[in-house]
Design a protein around this motif. Structure first.
Motif, mmCIF file in Angstrom:
data_model
loop_
_atom_site.group_PDB
_atom_site.id
_atom_site.type_symbol
_atom_site.label_atom_id
_atom_site.label_comp_id
_atom_site.label_asym_id
_atom_site.label_seq_id
_atom_site.Cartn_x
_atom_site.Cartn_y
_atom_site.Cartn_z
ATOM 1 N N SER A 39 19.396 -9.308 1.963
ATOM 2 C CA SER A 39 18.188 -8.484 1.989
ATOM 3 C C SER A 39 18.504 -7.004 1.780
ATOM 4 O O SER A 39 17.604 -6.214 1.504
ATOM 5 N N CYS A 40 19.761 -6.631 1.902
ATOM 6 C CA CYS A 40 20.160 -5.238 1.656
ATOM 7 C C CYS A 40 20.370 -4.962 0.164
ATOM 8 O O CYS A 40 20.543 -3.808 -0.232
ATOM 9 N N ILE A 41 20.315 -5.995 -0.655
ATOM 10 C CA ILE A 41 20.470 -5.833 -2.105
ATOM 11 C C ILE A 41 19.117 -5.393 -2.679
ATOM 12 O O ILE A 41 18.088 -6.009 -2.392
ATOM 13 N N PRO A 42 19.073 -4.346 -3.487
ATOM 14 C CA PRO A 42 17.798 -3.880 -4.057
ATOM 15 C C PRO A 42 17.103 -4.975 -4.883
ATOM 16 O O PRO A 42 17.762 -5.761 -5.574
ATOM 17 N N ALA A 43 15.782 -5.006 -4.821
ATOM 18 C CA ALA A 43 14.982 -6.022 -5.525
ATOM 19 C C ALA A 43 15.281 -6.106 -7.028
ATOM 20 O O ALA A 43 15.289 -7.209 -7.566
ATOM 21 N N PRO A 44 15.527 -4.983 -7.726
ATOM 22 C CA PRO A 44 15.844 -5.126 -9.151
ATOM 23 C C PRO A 44 17.122 -5.933 -9.399
ATOM 24 O O PRO A 44 17.292 -6.532 -10.456
ATOM 25 N N VAL A 45 18.010 -5.978 -8.418
ATOM 26 C CA VAL A 45 19.256 -6.734 -8.556
ATOM 27 C C VAL A 45 19.059 -8.166 -8.085
ATOM 28 O O VAL A 45 19.505 -9.118 -8.729
ATOM 29 N N PHE A 46 18.397 -8.316 -6.938
ATOM 30 C CA PHE A 46 18.145 -9.655 -6.387
ATOM 31 C C PHE A 46 16.789 -9.640 -5.700
ATOM 32 O O PHE A 46 16.643 -9.117 -4.599
ATOM 33 N N SER A 89 11.609 -11.919 -3.218
ATOM 34 C CA SER A 89 10.234 -12.428 -3.253
ATOM 35 C C SER A 89 10.102 -13.579 -4.260
ATOM 36 O O SER A 89 9.203 -14.406 -4.150
ATOM 37 N N ILE A 90 11.016 -13.648 -5.219
ATOM 38 C CA ILE A 90 11.020 -14.752 -6.182
ATOM 39 C C ILE A 90 11.692 -15.962 -5.558
ATOM 40 O O ILE A 90 11.189 -17.076 -5.623
ATOM 41 N N SER A 91 12.838 -15.729 -4.960
ATOM 42 C CA SER A 91 13.579 -16.809 -4.327
ATOM 43 C C SER A 91 14.509 -16.207 -3.277
ATOM 44 O O SER A 91 15.425 -15.470 -3.631
#
Length: 144
Positions: A90-97, A100-102
């Motif tokens: 969860s500490c990985i930025p959304a553009p990287v991971f 909310s998708i999976s």
């Protein structure tokens, strides 16, 4: 209009994983003694996490107190890791991971495949697995 191509489990595994999952697993299984590889199975870790931590300790030739082993078991439980940003990504930025998708960590349940495979798909997988893995004796379990 284009024809739909039939996809087998073997071809799906081949396409999705950029190579044969079967070949990958068999290759490491065959090399485990020569290359000193310790195989761990998720089902075994869920079934008896303390036993598996102790296996890792023996493999690494370590000796730890019961208190430390208990803490390792606690901190490596699915529940604890799912709440830990360093383990759940969860500490990985959304553009990287994009969680909310999976989410990186889903349920942590053994046998959840039963909720996704139809009986026919399960039978197809079992048949394909038996054919692909006939030359190795890997003690996989898919239930506890």
């Amino acid at each position: 209009m284009s024809e739909k191509k039939a996809i087998t489990f073997s071809s799906a595994i081949q396409e999705v994983s950029w190579g044969s999952w079967y070949d990958h697993v068999k290759g490491y299984w065959v090399e485990k003694e020569k290359k000193n590889i310790l195989y761990l199975f998720y089902e075994d870790m869920k079934d008896n996490p303390r036993r598996e931590v102790e296996r890792i300790m023996r493999y690494l030739d370590l000796s730890l107190s019961d208190e430390v082993i208990s803490k390792i078991v606690e901190l490596t439980s699915f529940k604890s890791m799912k709440e830990n940003p360093m383990a759940n990504y969860s500490c990985i930025p959304a553009p990287v991971f994009d969680q909310s998708i999976s989410p990186f960590m889903r349920k942590g349940e053994v046998g959840d495949w039963k909720n996704h495979f139809t009986p026919e798909q399960s039978k197809m997988f079992d048949e394909d697995y038996e054919k692909q893995m006939k030359d190795v004796n890997i003690p996989f379990r898919n239930l506890i």
